[in-house]
Design a protein around this motif. Sequence first.
Motif, mmCIF file in Angstrom:
data_model
loop_
_atom_site.group_PDB
_atom_site.id
_atom_site.type_symbol
_atom_site.label_atom_id
_atom_site.label_comp_id
_atom_site.label_asym_id
_atom_site.label_seq_id
_atom_site.Cartn_x
_atom_site.Cartn_y
_atom_site.Cartn_z
ATOM 1 N N TRP A 104 0.949 -1.226 -0.001
ATOM 2 C CA TRP A 104 0.140 -0.016 -0.061
ATOM 3 C C TRP A 104 0.823 1.171 -0.019
ATOM 4 O O TRP A 104 0.551 2.306 -0.792
ATOM 5 C CB TRP A 104 -0.906 0.024 1.195
ATOM 6 N N LEU A 105 1.816 1.190 0.753
ATOM 7 C CA LEU A 105 2.812 2.294 0.703
ATOM 8 C C LEU A 105 3.749 2.608 -0.523
ATOM 9 O O LEU A 105 3.632 3.752 -0.868
ATOM 10 C CB LEU A 105 4.154 2.081 1.897
ATOM 11 N N VAL A 106 3.860 1.685 -1.532
ATOM 12 C CA VAL A 106 4.427 1.837 -2.637
ATOM 13 C C VAL A 106 3.342 2.369 -3.702
ATOM 14 O O VAL A 106 3.811 3.148 -4.477
ATOM 15 C CB VAL A 106 4.923 0.171 -3.197
ATOM 16 N N LEU A 107 2.031 1.884 -3.423
ATOM 17 C CA LEU A 107 1.175 2.483 -4.246
ATOM 18 C C LEU A 107 0.432 3.903 -3.855
ATOM 19 O O LEU A 107 -0.276 4.520 -4.605
ATOM 20 C CB LEU A 107 0.032 1.500 -4.362
ATOM 21 N N ALA A 108 0.516 4.334 -2.470
ATOM 22 C CA ALA A 108 0.005 5.327 -2.152
ATOM 23 C C ALA A 108 0.490 6.786 -3.015
ATOM 24 O O ALA A 108 1.724 6.872 -3.459
ATOM 25 C CB ALA A 108 0.319 5.821 -0.836
ATOM 26 N N ASP A 109 -0.417 7.762 -3.194
ATOM 27 C CA ASP A 109 0.109 8.641 -4.008
ATOM 28 C C ASP A 109 0.227 10.121 -3.457
ATOM 29 O O ASP A 109 1.200 10.924 -3.418
ATOM 30 C CB ASP A 109 -1.200 9.187 -5.259
ATOM 31 N N ALA A 110 -0.817 10.361 -2.491
ATOM 32 C CA ALA A 110 -0.740 11.487 -1.662
ATOM 33 C C ALA A 110 0.181 11.318 -0.251
ATOM 34 O O ALA A 110 0.148 10.314 0.123
ATOM 35 C CB ALA A 110 -2.019 11.798 -1.104
#
Length: 138
Positions: free
Chosen positions: A32-38
């Motif tokens: 999830w951290l890798v995919l998070a944008d904001a």
Amino acid sequence: MTVDADPGPTCWAPAKGLVACGWALAAGAAGWLVLADAPADRLFVAVLLVALVAASAYGSLIRPRLLADSTGLTVRTLTGSRHFGWPQVTVRVREHRHFGRTNAGLEIDADQHLIVLGRLDLGTDPYEVAFQLHDLKP
């Protein structure tokens, strides 16, 4: 003729399934951290990831948390293990109310140390552990 042999040590530790679940959630949080944008999302997930890794590592490193044998009790912490002989040990279960819920904790009073272990530390009910420890104590 039968000879009573020492049954060997009895030990208690956090449940393997719970620790494995923590590691799986940590892996999911890393993805999830890798995919998070904001930036706010990354901060939230990073804090979550650190907490999950810390809790899972603790559950993995302190196995077994409590070990009992014919000589006494050994309690394992992050800083090492400490052995207490049976003559030094008093074991009891105390119930505490927190947030409207009653929680039982295994209290081990040994050599000027008070060690309190809960259900998560032991992987089972503290009453069962206390009963087994009273049977093992000479």
